[in-house]
Design a protein around this motif. Structure first.
Motif, PDB file in Angstrom:
ATOM      1  N   CYS A   1      -2.168   6.103 -17.180  1.00  0.00           N
ATOM      2  CA  CYS A   1      -3.120   7.197 -17.339  1.00  0.00           C
ATOM      3  C   CYS A   1      -3.457   7.809 -15.979  1.00  0.00           C
ATOM      4  N   ASP A   2      -3.859   6.991 -15.018  1.00  0.00           N
ATOM      5  CA  ASP A   2      -4.142   7.390 -13.640  1.00  0.00           C
ATOM      6  C   ASP A   2      -5.288   8.399 -13.498  1.00  0.00           C
ATOM      7  N   ALA A   3      -6.154   8.517 -14.528  1.00  0.00           N
ATOM      8  CA  ALA A   3      -7.296   9.433 -14.429  1.00  0.00           C
ATOM      9  C   ALA A   3      -8.261   8.932 -13.364  1.00  0.00           C
ATOM     10  N   ARG A   4      -8.877   9.856 -12.648  1.00  0.00           N
ATOM     11  CA  ARG A   4      -9.867   9.487 -11.627  1.00  0.00           C
ATOM     12  C   ARG A   4     -11.108   8.903 -12.294  1.00  0.00           C
ATOM     13  N   LEU A   5     -11.600   7.809 -11.704  1.00  0.00           N
ATOM     14  CA  LEU A   5     -12.823   7.169 -12.192  1.00  0.00           C
ATOM     15  C   LEU A   5     -13.923   7.396 -11.165  1.00  0.00           C
ATOM     16  N   ASP A   6     -15.159   7.528 -11.621  1.00  0.00           N
ATOM     17  CA  ASP A   6     -16.282   7.745 -10.717  1.00  0.00           C
ATOM     18  C   ASP A   6     -16.434   6.570  -9.762  1.00  0.00           C
ATOM     19  N   GLY A   7     -16.027   6.751  -8.505  1.00  0.00           N
ATOM     20  CA  GLY A   7     -16.207   5.750  -7.469  1.00  0.00           C
ATOM     21  C   GLY A   7     -15.420   4.462  -7.645  1.00  0.00           C
ATOM     22  N   ALA A   8     -14.479   4.427  -8.611  1.00  0.00           N
ATOM     23  CA  ALA A   8     -13.763   3.177  -8.871  1.00  0.00           C
ATOM     24  C   ALA A   8     -12.251   3.362  -8.863  1.00  0.00           C
ATOM     25  N   GLY A   9     -11.756   4.375  -8.184  1.00  0.00           N
ATOM     26  CA  GLY A   9     -10.319   4.582  -8.114  1.00  0.00           C
ATOM     27  C   GLY A   9      -9.781   5.338  -9.305  1.00  0.00           C
ATOM     28  N   ARG A  10      -8.710   4.821  -9.871  1.00  0.00           N
ATOM     29  CA  ARG A  10      -8.042   5.485 -10.989  1.00  0.00           C
ATOM     30  C   ARG A  10      -7.837   4.518 -12.154  1.00  0.00           C
ATOM     31  N   CYS A  11      -7.676   5.078 -13.342  1.00  0.00           N
ATOM     32  CA  CYS A  11      -7.450   4.275 -14.539  1.00  0.00           C
ATOM     33  C   CYS A  11      -6.108   3.562 -14.435  1.00  0.00           C
ATOM     34  N   GLY A  12      -6.100   2.278 -14.750  1.00  0.00           N
ATOM     35  CA  GLY A  12      -4.893   1.480 -14.691  1.00  0.00           C
ATOM     36  C   GLY A  12      -4.277   1.184 -16.043  1.00  0.00           C
ATOM     37  N   HIS A  13      -4.829   1.777 -17.106  1.00  0.00           N
ATOM     38  CA  HIS A  13      -4.274   1.571 -18.446  1.00  0.00           C
ATOM     39  C   HIS A  13      -2.986   2.375 -18.608  1.00  0.00           C
ATOM     40  N   LEU A  14      -2.175   1.956 -19.577  1.00  0.00           N
ATOM     41  CA  LEU A  14      -0.987   2.727 -19.904  1.00  0.00           C
ATOM     42  C   LEU A  14      -1.393   4.118 -20.366  1.00  0.00           C
ATOM     43  N   ASN A  15      -0.514   5.091 -20.158  1.00  0.00           N
ATOM     44  CA  ASN A  15      -0.778   6.471 -20.566  1.00  0.00           C
ATOM     45  C   ASN A  15      -1.021   6.521 -22.078  1.00  0.00           C
ATOM     46  N   ASP A  16      -1.857   7.436 -22.528  1.00  0.00           N
ATOM     47  CA  ASP A  16      -2.209   7.602 -23.947  1.00  0.00           C
ATOM     48  C   ASP A  16      -2.872   6.367 -24.538  1.00  0.00           C
ATOM     49  N   HIS A  17      -3.640   5.630 -23.717  1.00  0.00           N
ATOM     50  CA  HIS A  17      -4.325   4.423 -24.197  1.00  0.00           C
ATOM     51  C   HIS A  17      -5.495   4.776 -25.099  1.00  0.00           C
ATOM     52  N   ASP A  18      -5.905   3.810 -25.915  1.00  0.00           N
ATOM     53  CA  ASP A  18      -7.093   3.947 -26.738  1.00  0.00           C
ATOM     54  C   ASP A  18      -8.296   3.504 -25.918  1.00  0.00           C
ATOM     55  N   GLY A  19      -9.460   4.025 -26.243  1.00  0.00           N
ATOM     56  CA  GLY A  19     -10.682   3.598 -25.574  1.00  0.00           C
ATOM     57  C   GLY A  19     -10.866   4.256 -24.219  1.00  0.00           C
ATOM     58  N   PRO A  20     -11.962   3.874 -23.537  1.00  0.00           N
ATOM     59  CA  PRO A  20     -12.294   4.503 -22.271  1.00  0.00           C
ATOM     60  C   PRO A  20     -11.379   4.045 -21.137  1.00  0.00           C
ATOM     61  N   CYS A  21     -11.294   4.894 -20.130  1.00  0.00           N
ATOM     62  CA  CYS A  21     -10.520   4.555 -18.939  1.00  0.00           C
ATOM     63  C   CYS A  21     -11.222   3.438 -18.147  1.00  0.00           C
ATOM     64  N   ALA A  22     -10.446   2.637 -17.448  1.00  0.00           N
ATOM     65  CA  ALA A  22     -10.968   1.556 -16.601  1.00  0.00           C
ATOM     66  C   ALA A  22      -9.955   1.256 -15.505  1.00  0.00           C
ATOM     67  N   ALA A  23     -10.459   0.698 -14.419  1.00  0.00           N
ATOM     68  CA  ALA A  23      -9.577   0.367 -13.290  1.00  0.00           C
ATOM     69  C   ALA A  23      -8.591  -0.720 -13.675  1.00  0.00           C
TER      70      ALA A  23
ATOM     71  N   PRO B   1       0.786  -1.234   0.000  1.00  0.00           N
ATOM     72  CA  PRO B   1       0.000   0.000   0.000  1.00  0.00           C
ATOM     73  C   PRO B   1       0.824   1.293   0.000  1.00  0.00           C
ATOM     74  N   VAL B   2       2.099   1.247   0.322  1.00  0.00           N
ATOM     75  CA  VAL B   2       2.889   2.484   0.375  1.00  0.00           C
ATOM     76  C   VAL B   2       3.499   2.850  -0.979  1.00  0.00           C
ATOM     77  N   ILE B   3       3.284   2.010  -2.000  1.00  0.00           N
ATOM     78  CA  ILE B   3       3.802   2.323  -3.340  1.00  0.00           C
ATOM     79  C   ILE B   3       2.667   2.865  -4.191  1.00  0.00           C
ATOM     80  N   ASP B   4       2.857   4.067  -4.747  1.00  0.00           N
ATOM     81  CA  ASP B   4       1.849   4.710  -5.586  1.00  0.00           C
ATOM     82  C   ASP B   4       2.234   4.518  -7.049  1.00  0.00           C
ATOM     83  N   PHE B   5       1.880   3.367  -7.608  1.00  0.00           N
ATOM     84  CA  PHE B   5       2.262   3.061  -8.978  1.00  0.00           C
ATOM     85  C   PHE B   5       1.611   4.003  -9.982  1.00  0.00           C
ATOM     86  N   GLY B   6       0.489   4.595  -9.651  1.00  0.00           N
ATOM     87  CA  GLY B   6      -0.173   5.523 -10.572  1.00  0.00           C
ATOM     88  C   GLY B   6       0.676   6.726 -10.906  1.00  0.00           C
ATOM     89  N   GLU B   7       1.607   7.055 -10.055  1.00  0.00           N
ATOM     90  CA  GLU B   7       2.480   8.210 -10.262  1.00  0.00           C
ATOM     91  C   GLU B   7       3.808   7.842 -10.918  1.00  0.00           C
TER      92      GLU B   7
END
Length: 83
Positions: free
Chosen positions: A61-83, A38-44
């Motif tokens: 990407c690390d974009a905030r998702l509505d009630g689902a944390g942050r996007c876990g896709h690689l930066n500049d991904h195609d398609g919608p963000c997802a956890a 938990p002490v590693i912030d991989f999103g950053e």
């Protein structure tokens, strides 16, 4: 006055890799194996060339998702963000 927060620390982990794609793949492997810590912030996570360490590229990407944390896709991904 806003409450003070503790200063965060960054671990710079040099590699012997010679391409951004290889470095990003290592970051994915580290996230997959250490994501439970938990002490590693991989999103950053960012990458930089050895001689240009102040020029950084985001891995995720690390974009905030509505009630689902942050996007876990690689930066500049195609398609919608997802956890």
């Amino acid at each position: 006055m806003a409450p003070m927060t503790a200063q965060r620390w960054i671990i710079h982990l040099p590699t012997k890799l010679t391409s951004a794609d290889e470095a990003a793949a290592l970051a994915v492997t580290l996230r997959d194996s250490l994501g439970h810590v938990p002490v590693i912030d991989f999103g950053e996570t960012t990458l930089s060339e050895e001689d240009s360490q102040f020029v950084r590229t985001r891995v995720w990407c690390d974009a905030r998702l509505d009630g689902a944390g942050r996007c876990g896709h690689l930066n500049d991904h195609d398609g919608p963000c997802a956890a």
